[in-house]
Motif scaffolding. Structure first.
Motif, PDB file in Angstrom:
ATOM      1  N   GLY A 157       0.892  -1.139   0.000  1.00  0.00           N
ATOM      2  CA  GLY A 157       0.000   0.000   0.000  1.00  0.00           C
ATOM      3  C   GLY A 157       0.934   1.191   0.000  1.00  0.00           C
ATOM      4  N   ILE A 158       0.864   2.029  -0.999  1.00  0.00           N
ATOM      5  CA  ILE A 158       1.843   3.116  -1.108  1.00  0.00           C
ATOM      6  C   ILE A 158       1.148   4.451  -1.332  1.00  0.00           C
ATOM      7  N   ALA A 159       1.855   5.501  -0.923  1.00  0.00           N
ATOM      8  CA  ALA A 159       1.474   6.873  -1.254  1.00  0.00           C
ATOM      9  C   ALA A 159       2.732   7.568  -1.730  1.00  0.00           C
ATOM     10  N   ALA A 160       2.652   8.239  -2.864  1.00  0.00           N
ATOM     11  CA  ALA A 160       3.815   8.887  -3.470  1.00  0.00           C
ATOM     12  C   ALA A 160       3.506  10.350  -3.765  1.00  0.00           C
ATOM     13  N   VAL A 161       4.523  11.210  -3.569  1.00  0.00           N
ATOM     14  CA  VAL A 161       4.422  12.627  -3.932  1.00  0.00           C
ATOM     15  C   VAL A 161       5.719  13.036  -4.607  1.00  0.00           C
ATOM     16  N   SER A 162       5.675  14.189  -5.299  1.00  0.00           N
ATOM     17  CA  SER A 162       6.873  14.655  -5.990  1.00  0.00           C
ATOM     18  C   SER A 162       6.832  16.174  -6.153  1.00  0.00           C
ATOM     19  N   SER A 163       7.983  16.796  -5.942  1.00  0.00           N
ATOM     20  CA  SER A 163       8.093  18.235  -6.222  1.00  0.00           C
ATOM     21  C   SER A 163       8.116  18.497  -7.719  1.00  0.00           C
ATOM     22  N   ALA A 164       8.361  17.451  -8.518  1.00  0.00           N
ATOM     23  CA  ALA A 164       8.338  17.585  -9.975  1.00  0.00           C
ATOM     24  C   ALA A 164       6.909  17.561 -10.527  1.00  0.00           C
ATOM     25  N   ASP A 165       5.962  17.121  -9.717  1.00  0.00           N
ATOM     26  CA  ASP A 165       4.546  17.104 -10.096  1.00  0.00           C
ATOM     27  C   ASP A 165       3.741  17.388  -8.836  1.00  0.00           C
ATOM     28  N   PRO A 166       3.807  18.614  -8.317  1.00  0.00           N
ATOM     29  CA  PRO A 166       3.280  18.923  -6.983  1.00  0.00           C
ATOM     30  C   PRO A 166       1.758  18.969  -6.937  1.00  0.00           C
ATOM     31  N   MET A 167       1.255  19.110  -5.700  1.00  0.00           N
ATOM     32  CA  MET A 167      -0.184  19.151  -5.435  1.00  0.00           C
ATOM     33  C   MET A 167      -0.893  17.910  -5.965  1.00  0.00           C
ATOM     34  N   LYS A 168      -0.240  16.785  -5.760  1.00  0.00           N
ATOM     35  CA  LYS A 168      -0.794  15.511  -6.230  1.00  0.00           C
ATOM     36  C   LYS A 168      -0.238  14.387  -5.343  1.00  0.00           C
ATOM     37  N   ILE A 169      -1.108  13.464  -4.967  1.00  0.00           N
ATOM     38  CA  ILE A 169      -0.687  12.225  -4.310  1.00  0.00           C
ATOM     39  C   ILE A 169      -1.150  11.070  -5.183  1.00  0.00           C
ATOM     40  N   VAL A 170      -0.257  10.140  -5.414  1.00  0.00           N
ATOM     41  CA  VAL A 170      -0.624   8.917  -6.122  1.00  0.00           C
ATOM     42  C   VAL A 170      -0.551   7.757  -5.126  1.00  0.00           C
ATOM     43  N   ALA A 171      -1.645   7.043  -4.986  1.00  0.00           N
ATOM     44  CA  ALA A 171      -1.722   5.903  -4.069  1.00  0.00           C
ATOM     45  C   ALA A 171      -1.986   4.640  -4.868  1.00  0.00           C
ATOM     46  N   ALA A 172      -1.517   3.516  -4.332  1.00  0.00           N
ATOM     47  CA  ALA A 172      -1.744   2.236  -5.003  1.00  0.00           C
ATOM     48  C   ALA A 172      -1.828   1.141  -3.971  1.00  0.00           C
ATOM     49  N   ARG A 173      -2.525   0.076  -4.339  1.00  0.00           N
ATOM     50  CA  ARG A 173      -2.742  -1.020  -3.398  1.00  0.00           C
ATOM     51  C   ARG A 173      -2.606  -2.375  -4.073  1.00  0.00           C
ATOM     52  N   ARG A 174      -1.899  -3.270  -3.390  1.00  0.00           N
ATOM     53  CA  ARG A 174      -1.957  -4.704  -3.684  1.00  0.00           C
ATOM     54  C   ARG A 174      -1.665  -5.440  -2.379  1.00  0.00           C
ATOM     55  N   GLY A 175      -2.710  -5.909  -1.733  1.00  0.00           N
ATOM     56  CA  GLY A 175      -2.541  -6.716  -0.533  1.00  0.00           C
ATOM     57  C   GLY A 175      -2.475  -5.966   0.776  1.00  0.00           C
ATOM     58  N   SER A 176      -2.227  -4.660   0.754  1.00  0.00           N
ATOM     59  CA  SER A 176      -2.186  -3.864   1.978  1.00  0.00           C
ATOM     60  C   SER A 176      -3.245  -2.768   1.899  1.00  0.00           C
ATOM     61  N   PRO A 177      -3.958  -2.505   2.988  1.00  0.00           N
ATOM     62  CA  PRO A 177      -5.106  -1.588   2.917  1.00  0.00           C
ATOM     63  C   PRO A 177      -4.713  -0.160   2.583  1.00  0.00           C
ATOM     64  N   VAL A 178      -5.503   0.470   1.720  1.00  0.00           N
ATOM     65  CA  VAL A 178      -5.374   1.887   1.385  1.00  0.00           C
ATOM     66  C   VAL A 178      -6.789   2.457   1.281  1.00  0.00           C
ATOM     67  N   ILE A 179      -7.019   3.585   1.969  1.00  0.00           N
ATOM     68  CA  ILE A 179      -8.341   4.195   2.018  1.00  0.00           C
ATOM     69  C   ILE A 179      -8.219   5.648   1.592  1.00  0.00           C
ATOM     70  N   ILE A 180      -9.085   6.071   0.720  1.00  0.00           N
ATOM     71  CA  ILE A 180      -9.127   7.454   0.263  1.00  0.00           C
ATOM     72  C   ILE A 180     -10.194   8.193   1.055  1.00  0.00           C
ATOM     73  N   GLY A 181      -9.844   9.365   1.553  1.00  0.00           N
ATOM     74  CA  GLY A 181     -10.809  10.223   2.236  1.00  0.00           C
ATOM     75  C   GLY A 181     -11.147  11.416   1.355  1.00  0.00           C
ATOM     76  N   VAL A 182     -12.428  11.671   1.184  1.00  0.00           N
ATOM     77  CA  VAL A 182     -12.891  12.741   0.296  1.00  0.00           C
ATOM     78  C   VAL A 182     -13.426  13.899   1.135  1.00  0.00           C
ATOM     79  N   GLY A 183     -12.774  15.062   1.035  1.00  0.00           N
ATOM     80  CA  GLY A 183     -13.217  16.244   1.740  1.00  0.00           C
ATOM     81  C   GLY A 183     -13.665  17.331   0.774  1.00  0.00           C
ATOM     82  N   LYS A 184     -13.905  18.518   1.297  1.00  0.00           N
ATOM     83  CA  LYS A 184     -14.304  19.644   0.456  1.00  0.00           C
ATOM     84  C   LYS A 184     -13.045  20.349  -0.025  1.00  0.00           C
TER      85      LYS A 184
END
Length: 608
Positions: A157-184
């Motif tokens: 279960g991963i979360a990735a960020v980059s200063s080369a592509d800011p204001m973005k998180i990329v998450a991925a899952r295989r076998g480990s829990p990952v939950i997305i929270g949706v706010g305003k």
């Protein structure tokens, strides 16, 4: 088993990340770290030990970036050091990854990357992920993550960020829990809903082989082959106040005292007294198949396994089913013959226990009906089983499980009664079980009111380096659970045994420095348990007996006794385990150990 939290939106990310880590710390506390990013660069901070150390490190710093990820670690590959703490970065320090899981081919990937000139700075398997992302990056982060994932074997279960592509998180899952929270106008990612409840009640549970791209105003779900996925949000019913200490010094003690209400929640709306039946809506869609079952296999791990062992007696008493109980970690290695007349019942607090999840997947492959008994709504086991029942016990933060165990036992009785009333359980028998369940909360409260007695006994027994727990029938599993609680949090070496096995080895350990906790119940095994206690006393072993209110013999043969109320035989383990939980807690407190976060342990075991 590690904890991940990420944020992207209009607020400062760092305070949100730190707060999320504190709520996730039960998943691992060997080290902690966070990174915040924007288009000008990144700021990363890491420490060995608890999240509070990270909090102290960044206190007073200007951390105003609105995007970042953080991690609290339970070490697998590499010792708990600052260098091995997440988030990890690449040679350019533009890409950052937080990871939960195990990359099985990391050594091969490391060798290949080193041959290409990549310099590795850690001992972890995680670093290969971020180095691959950096290698494949061209214009956007999600494409680089997709390309990196194609080379990974194992779980993540991963979360990735980059200063080369800011204001973005990329998450991925295989076998480990990952939950997305949706706010305003803000998005979150975490490995557990507990990190999100303060900010949103709208979540998305990612499935295996899915990727999510999070930006402040929206999210996009993709398969690993870049196909769009439509997924609606779910509303979580946990509240922030559910996780507070409410004046208790530790979560474990609070959760022990939660148990009268835990039982009420497990029973609420699920019993019809006049008909002696239970009503479990989560099983209704499969009731025709359940009625035709001949065999039930219970699979679970740890405390949930002990619940399963007690469940075996419950189902054998209330149903005509053949019952087996298996450690989930061993289930896949047996040549089991499963068909449509067999059900596999998976018990897991988190609903994410990886061995239990693997067991139900194996069961489904072989044609068995799969049933889940979990606490976390929307968890992987809840989603992947054919039907199931929720504990509705609320969050359990203490690593040593208490209230979930009791909830599981209550629901196992309800499940068995539901099936049994279609088979051979009479109306009177059903009514007797339900009335006994109704009385349980007040009986548990009566035990809790005597906690000071257990506290006094713990002062004496916490001085011993070893302890034996014995019981018979259902109380064999209670002995196992009592021993587990004591060793988990006090670090006293404790063993649980079937009392009938005493003369087959364990009695050789008994002397004046080796106490025994003996579990007596008002059943056919009582006289034999008294004999076992006398054998121990004959060898100068101190004995502390947990017995029932009407017992007249225990005080004649035991050094110390604690009495619990009498109830229906199938429910007696629930009352017997409460004093063992308190006893373990007070022993740990007198020994000065970390009660809520015992060393080397984590709450949810999501790696093999």
């Amino acid at each position: 088993m590690c904890g991940i939290i990420g944020y992207v939106g209009g607020r400062k990310a760092a305070p949100i990340l730190l707060n999320g880590l504190k709520r996730l710390e039960y998943r691992g506390y060997d080290s902690a770290g966070l990174v915040t990013v924007n288009k000008t660069g990144a700021r990363r901070y890491r420490v060995v030990g608890r999240v509070q150390n990270l909090d102290k490190l960044v206190k007073g710093l200007d951390l105003s970036m609105p995007c970042g990820i953080a991690h609290t670690r339970w070490a697998t590959h590499g010792k708990p050091t600052e260098a091995n703490a997440h988030p990890h970065t690449d040679d350019t320090q533009q890409f950052y990854v937080a990871h939960n899981g195990i990359i099985e081919n990391h050594e091969k990937l490391r060798t290949q990357l080193e041959a290409e000139g990549v310099h590795f700075r850690t001992e972890t398997d995680t670093e290969v992920i971020v180095q691959l992302i950096a290698k494949f990056f061209e214009t956007n982060l999600e494409t680089a993550v997709e390309d990196a994932l194609k080379h990974l074997e194992g779980t993540f279960g991963i979360a990735a960020v980059s200063s080369a592509d800011p204001m973005k998180i990329v998450a991925a899952r295989r076998g480990s829990p990952v939950i997305i929270g949706v706010g305003k106008d803000e998005m979150f990612v975490a490995s557990d809903v507990s990190a999100l409840v303060q900010y949103t009640d709208q979540v998305i549970y990612m499935e295996d082989n899915e990727l999510a791209v999070l930006t402040p105003g929206e999210y996009q779900m993709l398969s690993f082959d870049h196909k769009p996925i439509q997924r609606e949000t779910l509303q979580i019913d946990w509240k922030v106040e559910d996780e507070g200490l409410k004046g208790f010094p530790h979560f474990m003690l609070k959760e022990i005292y939660d148990q009268p209400e835990t039982v009420r929640n497990a029973c609420r709306g699920r019993m019809i007294v006049s008909e002696g039946v239970s009503v479990l809506g989560g099983l209704q869609s499969k009731m025709e198949e359940i009625k035709n079952l001949r065999k039930l296999i219970i699979v679970s791990c740890g405390t949930s396994y002990h619940a399963g062992l007690i469940g075996r007696y419950i189902f054998e008493n209330l149903t005509d089913l053949n019952i087996e109980v298996e450690l989930a970690s061993e289930f896949r290695y047996r040549r089991l013959r499963l068909d449509e007349t067999t059900a596999v019942l998976a018990i897991s607090q988190s609903g994410e226990t990886i061995d239990t999840l693997a067991a139900i997947r194996e069961a489904r492959r072989k044609g068995a009906l799969t049933i889940g008994l979990v606490n976390v709504v929307g968890s992987t086991i809840a989603r992947e089983t054919d039907c199931g029942v929720y504990c509705h016990a609320g969050p359990e933060i203490g690593v040593a499980s208490t209230k979930i165990f009791v909830s599981q036992l209550v629901i196992l009785n309800l499940m068995a009664l539901l099936i049994g009333r279609y088979q051979s359980v009479s109306l009177n028998e059903g009514v007797a079980v339900i009335k006994a369940l109704q009385n349980l909360p007040d009986q548990i409260s009566d035990i809790l009111a005597q906690a000071s007695q257990l506290e006094e006994l713990a002062k004496t027994y916490q001085k011993y380096p070893n302890c034996l727990f014995i019981g018979r029938q259902m109380h064999t599993a209670v002995a196992l659970e009592g021993a587990l609680k004591l060793k988990e949090i006090s670090y006293i070496h404790a063993e649980g045994y079937a009392a009938g096995e005493m003369k087959h080895g364990p009695i050789s350990l008994i002397d004046e420095n080796f106490p025994t906790i003996a579990l007596l119940s008002n059943d056919a095994s009582y006289d034999k348990m008294i004999n076992n206690i006398q054998e121990i006393r004959a060898r100068s072993g101190p004995v502390f007996a947990i017995t029932y209110t009407g017992d007249a013999q225990a005080e004649k043969v035991a050094d110390d006794i604690f009495r619990v109320p009498e109830t229906h035989e199938l429910l007696q383990p629930i009352l017997s385990v409460i004093p063992l939980q308190l006893f373990a807690y007070y022993c740990a407190r007198f020994r000065g150990t970390e009660i809520d976060k015992p060393r080397n342990l984590a709450k949810s075991v999501t790696v093999e």
